[in-house]
Write a protein that holds these residues in place. Structure first.
Motif, PDB file in Angstrom:
ATOM      1  N   VAL A 103      -0.694  -5.621  14.699  1.00  0.00           N
ATOM      2  CA  VAL A 103      -1.236  -5.817  13.355  1.00  0.00           C
ATOM      3  C   VAL A 103      -2.473  -6.712  13.447  1.00  0.00           C
ATOM      4  CG1 VAL A 103      -0.782  -6.687  11.039  1.00  0.00           C
ATOM      5  CG2 VAL A 103       1.060  -5.616  12.345  1.00  0.00           C
ATOM      6  N   GLY A 104      -3.592  -6.203  12.973  1.00  0.00           N
ATOM      7  CA  GLY A 104      -4.832  -6.974  12.962  1.00  0.00           C
ATOM      8  C   GLY A 104      -5.830  -6.590  14.025  1.00  0.00           C
ATOM      9  N   ALA A 105      -5.456  -5.719  14.950  1.00  0.00           N
ATOM     10  CA  ALA A 105      -6.331  -5.408  16.080  1.00  0.00           C
ATOM     11  C   ALA A 105      -7.513  -4.531  15.700  1.00  0.00           C
ATOM     12  CB  ALA A 105      -5.535  -4.721  17.184  1.00  0.00           C
ATOM     13  N   ASN A 106      -7.420  -3.804  14.596  1.00  0.00           N
ATOM     14  CA  ASN A 106      -8.447  -2.823  14.275  1.00  0.00           C
ATOM     15  C   ASN A 106      -9.323  -3.215  13.093  1.00  0.00           C
ATOM     16  OD1 ASN A 106      -7.234  -0.599  16.105  1.00  0.00           O
ATOM     17  ND2 ASN A 106      -5.525  -1.215  14.809  1.00  0.00           N
ATOM     18  N   LEU A 107      -8.697  -3.731  12.048  1.00  0.00           N
ATOM     19  CA  LEU A 107      -9.416  -4.028  10.806  1.00  0.00           C
ATOM     20  C   LEU A 107      -9.367  -5.503  10.440  1.00  0.00           C
ATOM     21  CD1 LEU A 107      -7.876  -1.059   8.782  1.00  0.00           C
ATOM     22  CD2 LEU A 107     -10.122  -1.086   9.883  1.00  0.00           C
ATOM     23  N   GLY A 108      -8.789  -6.319  11.303  1.00  0.00           N
ATOM     24  CA  GLY A 108      -8.598  -7.726  10.984  1.00  0.00           C
ATOM     25  C   GLY A 108      -7.219  -7.953  10.408  1.00  0.00           C
ATOM     26  N   LEU A 109      -6.679  -9.133  10.627  1.00  0.00           N
ATOM     27  CA  LEU A 109      -5.287  -9.413  10.258  1.00  0.00           C
ATOM     28  C   LEU A 109      -5.062  -9.309   8.759  1.00  0.00           C
ATOM     29  CD1 LEU A 109      -2.518 -10.175  11.327  1.00  0.00           C
ATOM     30  CD2 LEU A 109      -3.157 -12.570  11.146  1.00  0.00           C
ATOM     31  N   ASP A 110      -5.920  -9.943   7.959  1.00  0.00           N
ATOM     32  CA  ASP A 110      -5.712  -9.924   6.510  1.00  0.00           C
ATOM     33  C   ASP A 110      -5.757  -8.499   5.961  1.00  0.00           C
ATOM     34  OD1 ASP A 110      -5.424 -12.656   6.421  1.00  0.00           O
ATOM     35  OD2 ASP A 110      -7.488 -13.057   5.807  1.00  0.00           O
ATOM     36  N   ASN A 111      -6.701  -7.702   6.458  1.00  0.00           N
ATOM     37  CA  ASN A 111      -6.830  -6.331   5.956  1.00  0.00           C
ATOM     38  C   ASN A 111      -5.605  -5.489   6.292  1.00  0.00           C
ATOM     39  OD1 ASN A 111      -9.382  -6.762   4.863  1.00  0.00           O
ATOM     40  ND2 ASN A 111     -10.439  -6.171   6.730  1.00  0.00           N
ATOM     41  N   GLU A 112      -5.094  -5.626   7.505  1.00  0.00           N
ATOM     42  CA  GLU A 112      -3.965  -4.797   7.896  1.00  0.00           C
ATOM     43  C   GLU A 112      -2.662  -5.276   7.263  1.00  0.00           C
ATOM     44  OE1 GLU A 112      -3.789  -3.627  12.021  1.00  0.00           O
ATOM     45  OE2 GLU A 112      -5.977  -3.541  12.147  1.00  0.00           O
ATOM     46  N   LEU A 113      -2.515  -6.594   7.108  1.00  0.00           N
ATOM     47  CA  LEU A 113      -1.354  -7.089   6.368  1.00  0.00           C
ATOM     48  C   LEU A 113      -1.372  -6.558   4.940  1.00  0.00           C
ATOM     49  CD1 LEU A 113      -1.189 -10.829   7.508  1.00  0.00           C
ATOM     50  CD2 LEU A 113       0.459  -9.028   8.060  1.00  0.00           C
ATOM     51  N   GLY A 114      -2.550  -6.617   4.322  1.00  0.00           N
ATOM     52  CA  GLY A 114      -2.690  -6.116   2.948  1.00  0.00           C
ATOM     53  C   GLY A 114      -2.397  -4.636   2.844  1.00  0.00           C
ATOM     54  N   LEU A 115      -2.816  -3.877   3.861  1.00  0.00           N
ATOM     55  CA  LEU A 115      -2.577  -2.439   3.868  1.00  0.00           C
ATOM     56  C   LEU A 115      -1.082  -2.136   3.899  1.00  0.00           C
ATOM     57  CD1 LEU A 115      -3.554   0.498   4.124  1.00  0.00           C
ATOM     58  CD2 LEU A 115      -3.743   0.130   6.601  1.00  0.00           C
ATOM     59  N   TYR A 116      -0.350  -2.802   4.796  1.00  0.00           N
ATOM     60  CA  TYR A 116       1.089  -2.567   4.877  1.00  0.00           C
ATOM     61  C   TYR A 116       1.797  -3.009   3.594  1.00  0.00           C
ATOM     62  CZ  TYR A 116       1.604  -0.832   9.619  1.00  0.00           C
ATOM     63  OH  TYR A 116       1.572  -0.039  10.732  1.00  0.00           O
ATOM     64  N   GLN A 117       1.399  -4.131   3.069  1.00  0.00           N
ATOM     65  CA  GLN A 117       2.056  -4.620   1.860  1.00  0.00           C
ATOM     66  C   GLN A 117       1.787  -3.691   0.681  1.00  0.00           C
ATOM     67  OE1 GLN A 117       0.351  -8.526   2.078  1.00  0.00           O
ATOM     68  NE2 GLN A 117       2.022  -9.364   3.321  1.00  0.00           N
ATOM     69  N   TYR A 118       0.583  -3.150   0.605  1.00  0.00           N
ATOM     70  CA  TYR A 118       0.261  -2.191  -0.452  1.00  0.00           C
ATOM     71  C   TYR A 118       1.114  -0.932  -0.315  1.00  0.00           C
ATOM     72  CZ  TYR A 118      -2.225   1.253  -3.247  1.00  0.00           C
ATOM     73  OH  TYR A 118      -2.528   2.239  -4.155  1.00  0.00           O
ATOM     74  N   LEU A 119       1.207  -0.414   0.899  1.00  0.00           N
ATOM     75  CA  LEU A 119       1.977   0.807   1.127  1.00  0.00           C
ATOM     76  C   LEU A 119       3.441   0.622   0.744  1.00  0.00           C
ATOM     77  CD1 LEU A 119       0.362   1.837   4.515  1.00  0.00           C
ATOM     78  CD2 LEU A 119       0.429   3.283   2.470  1.00  0.00           C
ATOM     79  N   MET A 120       4.017  -0.510   1.134  1.00  0.00           N
ATOM     80  CA  MET A 120       5.427  -0.736   0.842  1.00  0.00           C
ATOM     81  C   MET A 120       5.671  -0.955  -0.652  1.00  0.00           C
ATOM     82  SD  MET A 120       7.059  -0.199   3.497  1.00  0.00           S
ATOM     83  CE  MET A 120       6.897  -0.088   5.279  1.00  0.00           C
ATOM     84  N   ALA A 121       4.672  -1.483  -1.357  1.00  0.00           N
ATOM     85  CA  ALA A 121       4.824  -1.715  -2.797  1.00  0.00           C
ATOM     86  C   ALA A 121       4.510  -0.470  -3.610  1.00  0.00           C
ATOM     87  CB  ALA A 121       3.915  -2.860  -3.231  1.00  0.00           C
ATOM     88  N   ASN A 122       3.978   0.557  -2.958  1.00  0.00           N
ATOM     89  CA  ASN A 122       3.565   1.763  -3.679  1.00  0.00           C
ATOM     90  C   ASN A 122       4.137   3.021  -3.011  1.00  0.00           C
ATOM     91  OD1 ASN A 122       1.307   0.953  -5.832  1.00  0.00           O
ATOM     92  ND2 ASN A 122       1.089  -0.358  -4.026  1.00  0.00           N
ATOM     93  N   GLY A 123       5.440   3.107  -3.038  1.00  0.00           N
ATOM     94  CA  GLY A 123       6.099   4.303  -2.541  1.00  0.00           C
ATOM     95  C   GLY A 123       6.672   4.192  -1.148  1.00  0.00           C
ATOM     96  N   GLY A 124       6.284   3.159  -0.392  1.00  0.00           N
ATOM     97  CA  GLY A 124       6.833   2.963   0.942  1.00  0.00           C
ATOM     98  C   GLY A 124       6.351   3.993   1.940  1.00  0.00           C
ATOM     99  N   LEU A 125       7.003   4.016   3.083  1.00  0.00           N
ATOM    100  CA  LEU A 125       6.683   4.938   4.171  1.00  0.00           C
ATOM    101  C   LEU A 125       7.961   5.655   4.589  1.00  0.00           C
ATOM    102  CD1 LEU A 125       4.379   2.602   6.332  1.00  0.00           C
ATOM    103  CD2 LEU A 125       3.634   4.556   4.945  1.00  0.00           C
TER     104      LEU A 125
END
Length: 570
Positions: free
Chosen positions: A262-284
Motif C-alpha cells: 500500500v502506497g508504492a504506486n500512488l503514495g500512501l495517503d492516496n492508496e489508503l483513501g482508495l481502499y477506504q472509499y471502495l469499502m465504504a461504497n459497495g466493497g470488493l
C-alpha cells in the motif's frame, strides 16, 4: 367448557409458535451437499455436508445429520451435483493497485505464452499504443522481460525507445517490477541527467562506460522522479480498474488477497483513501489483508494502527525490499550469476543491514507483522540476521510470523534458521514454470536452480510456506500454483522437471494456497479451511483437485466463489 378449551388451544398454539420460532432461528441459512467438501482441516478430511448461518460455518459432517439438525423451513439447500466445495483460495502476495493499473490503465506487455517477444515485436506494440496517449500524456507500460525475450536478455534502451517516440515520454516497467526503461523525453521531463545521483534505497540510474544514461532504471526509488511527472489517474478510473481486477481475482477462486505494498504506486495517503472509499461504497468481492510499503511511510505516521480494520479490510503488516529480481540479475546472491559467462555480478542489497534493521524496528515494536522481499540467498541472510535481532528475547517468535517474500535462491542452513525464528516464507511458484529454463540453463546454473522455491525441503523441516503470484509479476490463479508446486515443470520446450526432489503432494500444495497462506497473513483463525466458527468463504470447482491428475489441476474450472455465505457476482 368452551372457554377452557380455547385457553388450552391458545396455550398450545403459543408453545408451537415459540418452538417454530426457535427452530427457525437455530436453522442454517444455507446447506451445501451432494459433492466432495474438502475441508483442508488438520486431517485433510472430506465431508458430505456443510451448514452456514449468519456468514459463518456452523456445522460439517454427514448429510443426514446436517439436514436433521440444521435444515429449517427457510434454509436454502444447495445440491453441488458432484461439484467440489473447498475453502476459498487465499492469495498472500498481490500488488492489487499496480495490477489494476496494468490491467486497466497501462499498456500490458506481459507475455507468458510461447514464442517469446523480440525488441521488434515490443516496439510494434508500443507504436500501436501511441495513438491512445492524450496530449501531455505518457506512454506507460508493464511486462517486458529480457529473460523471456528473443534473443536472450535483449533489453530496451533509450536508443530503442527513442525510435518509438522522441515527443511522448515513455516509461516501461520490467515484468519483475524491479527494473524500468525510459526514453530521452522521459529523462527530460523528469529532470534526470547524467549528473543526477542515485537515490537511496537501492535505486540506480544505469549508465554506460562513458557515464551516459542508458534508459535503464533499477529498483523503485529510481522511478520516483518519473512517477512524479506522470498524470495521476482519476479516482473514477482507479475505482473502475480496482473493481475489475478484484472481480478477476474472485473468478480465479480467490476470496482473500493481500495488498502487499500500500502506497508504492500512488503514495500512501492516496492508496489508503482508495481502499477506504471502495469499502465504504459497495466493497470488493475479495477480502483484503493490507501491508504498508515501508519506503512510502512518512516519518511520524500513525493514521493506521496494526490490525486496524475488520474481516473485509485489515491492515496487518509493513513490507520492505531487501534486493531485486533474480531473472533481472539484481537479486543479491552469495556467488556470482552464471550469465554472462565469467561475470562477477552478485546483484546488490538495497540497504545496509543496520539501516534496514533501524527502518523495521519501530514498526515491529508497534506490533506490525514485518515482511521482507528477499530473492537472493545473500538478501535472505540479511533478512534472517535482522529477524534474529528483532526477535531476541521474544519467548514465542513464531507468533510474530515474520515473512520473507519469494525466498528464491536458498541454502540448506537458511531453512534451519527460518524454522527456529518461526519465519513464514512465500514462494512465487511461477518462477519454476515461467523462468525455470533460463534459471537452470543461463542465470544461476543447475545446482541453484534446482533448489528454487524449495517446497519439499520446507515440508521436511516442518516449515509452513505459501504460494503466491506476486501479480502483476506472474499470472494469478491458485489452481495453477498447485500444478506448478506438484509437477515443477518448466514451460520452455522440451518440458523438464526443475528440481524433482522439491516436488510436493497435491494436499501440501492445496494447503499452500489455503490454510498456510492464511496463516502467513495472520488470518488462519477465520479463513483458509472449512471448520465450524470460520467465515463462510468457499470456492466451487468443477472437479476435485485431490482426484485430478496434477498436470490438469491448473485447468479445473472455477464455477463460483462465496464470501461470508454470499455468492459473489461475476
Amino acid at each position: 367448557m368452551r372457554v377452557r378449551t380455547s385457553g388450552v388451544l391458545n396455550t398450545f398454539f403459543a408453545v408451537l409458535l415459540c418452538t417454530q420460532s426457535a427452530l427457525v432461528s437455530a436453522a442454517a441459512d444455507t446447506i451445501f451437499l451432494g459433492g466432495p467438501i474438502v475441508t483442508v482441516n488438520a486431517n485433510n478430511e472430506e465431508v458430505e455436508a456443510l451448514a452456514v448461518k449468519d456468514g459463518k460455518i456452523v456445522a460439517l459432517g454427514q448429510q443426514a445429520d446436517i439436514k436433521k439438525n440444521w435444515a429449517g423451513p427457510k434454509t436454502q439447500v444447495i445440491d453441488l451435483n458432484g461439484r467440489t466445495l473447498m475453502p476459498g483460495f487465499v492469495e498472500p502476495h498481490v500488488h492489487i493497485v499496480l495490477t489494476s493499473m496494468v490491467e486497466g490503465l497501462w499498456l500490458d506487455l506481459s507475455n507468458f505464452t510461447l514464442p517469446y517477444d523480440t525488441l521488434e515485436t515490443i516496439s510494434t506494440k508500443l507504436r500501436a499504443a501511441l495513438k491512445n496517449v492524450p496530449p501531455g500524456g505518457w506512454l506507460a507500460g508493464f511486462g517486458v522481460d529480457p529473460s523471456r525475450t528473443s534473443p536472450f536478455m535483449a533489453e530496451l534502451t533509450t536508443e530503442v525507445l527513442d525510435k518509438v517516440s522522441t515527443d511522448v515520454p515513455i516509461f516501461i516497467v520490467n515484468q519483475s517490477g524491479h527494473i524500468a526503461y525510459v526514453n530521452t523525453k522521459a529523462f527530460e521531463v523528469a529532470g534526470v541527467t547524467n549528473k543526477t545521483p542515485n537515490p537511496p534505497g537501492g535505486g540506480i540510474y544505469v549508465k554506460d562506460a562513458q557515464g551516459n544514461l542508458t534508459g535503464k532504471l533499477i529498483e523503485p526509488p529510481s522511478y520516483l522522479p518519473f512517477q512524479a511527472k506522470m498524470p495521476v489517474p482519476t479516482q473514477a478510473q482507479l475505482v473502475e480498474a480496482m473493481r475489475k481486477t478484484t472481480k478477476k481475482l474472485a473468478m480465479k477462486g480467490i476470496t482473500t488477497s493481500a495488498e502487499i505494498t500500500v502506497g508504492a504506486n500512488l503514495g500512501l495517503d492516496n492508496e489508503l483513501g482508495l481502499y477506504q472509499y471502495l469499502m465504504a461504497n459497495g466493497g470488493l468481492p475479495v477480502r483484503v489483508r493490507a501491508y504498508l510499503y515501508g519506503s512510502a511511510i512518512p516519518k511520524g505516521f500513525n493514521a493506521i494502527k496494526p490490525n486496524q480494520g475488520d474481516d473485509r479490510l485489515r491492515f496487518v503488516g509493513v513490507k520492505f525490499l531487501a534486493d531485486g529480481s533474480t531473472q533481472g540479475l539484481t537479486a543479491a546472491l552469495n556467488e556470482p550469476y552464471t550469465y554472462p559467462a565469467d561475470t562477477k555480478n552478485k546483484g546488490s542489497l538495497n540497504y545496509q543491514t543496520e539501516t534496514l534493521l533501524n527502518d523495521m524496528r519501530p514498526y515491529f515494536d508497534q506490533g506490525w507483522q514485518i515482511s521482507i522481499h528477499a530473492n537472493g540467498d545473500r538478501a535472505i541472510d540479511q533478512a534472517l540476521e535482522n529477524y534474529n535481532t528483532l526477535l531476541a528475547g521474544v519467548a514465542q517468535p513464531e507468533k510474530r510470523r515474520l515473512r520473507i517474500e519469494h525466498f528464491t535462491i536458498t541454502k540448506p542452513e537458511q531453512l534451519i534458521q527460518t524454522k527456529k525464528l518461526g519465519v513464514v516464507p512465500g514462494f512465487t511458484i511461477g518462477h519454476v514454470h515461467y523462468w525455470g529454463e533460463p534459471f537452470h540453463n543461463q542465470i544461476v546454473g543447475p545446482a541453484r536452480a534446482n533448489r528454487i522455491d524449495a517446497s519439499a525441503s520446507m515440508k521436511k523441516e516442518g516449515i509452513r510456506f505459501a504460494y503466491h503470484s506476486d501479480s502483476p509479476v506472474s499470472p494469478y490463479g491458485p489452481l495453477k500454483y498447485i500444478t506448478q508446486g506438484v509437477t515443477r515443470l518448466w514451460q520452455s520446450p522440451l518440458e523438464r522437471v526443475l528440481g524433482p526432489k522439491e516436488r510436493v503432494s497435491v494436499d501440501d500444495a492445496i494447503r499452500a494456497v489455503t490454510i498456510d497462506a492464511a496463516y502467513q497473513m495472520m488470518s488462519d483463525h477465520e479463513v483458509g479451511s472449512l471448520e465450524a466458527g470460520k467465515l463462510a468463504d468457499f470456492v466451487v470447482l468443477e472437479k476435485n483437485p485431490r482426484t485430478t491428475a496434477p498436470a490438469q489441476i491448473a485447468d479445473i474450472k472455477v464455477l463460483e466463489t462465496w464470501v461470508g455465505g454470499k455468492r459473489q457476482a461475476w
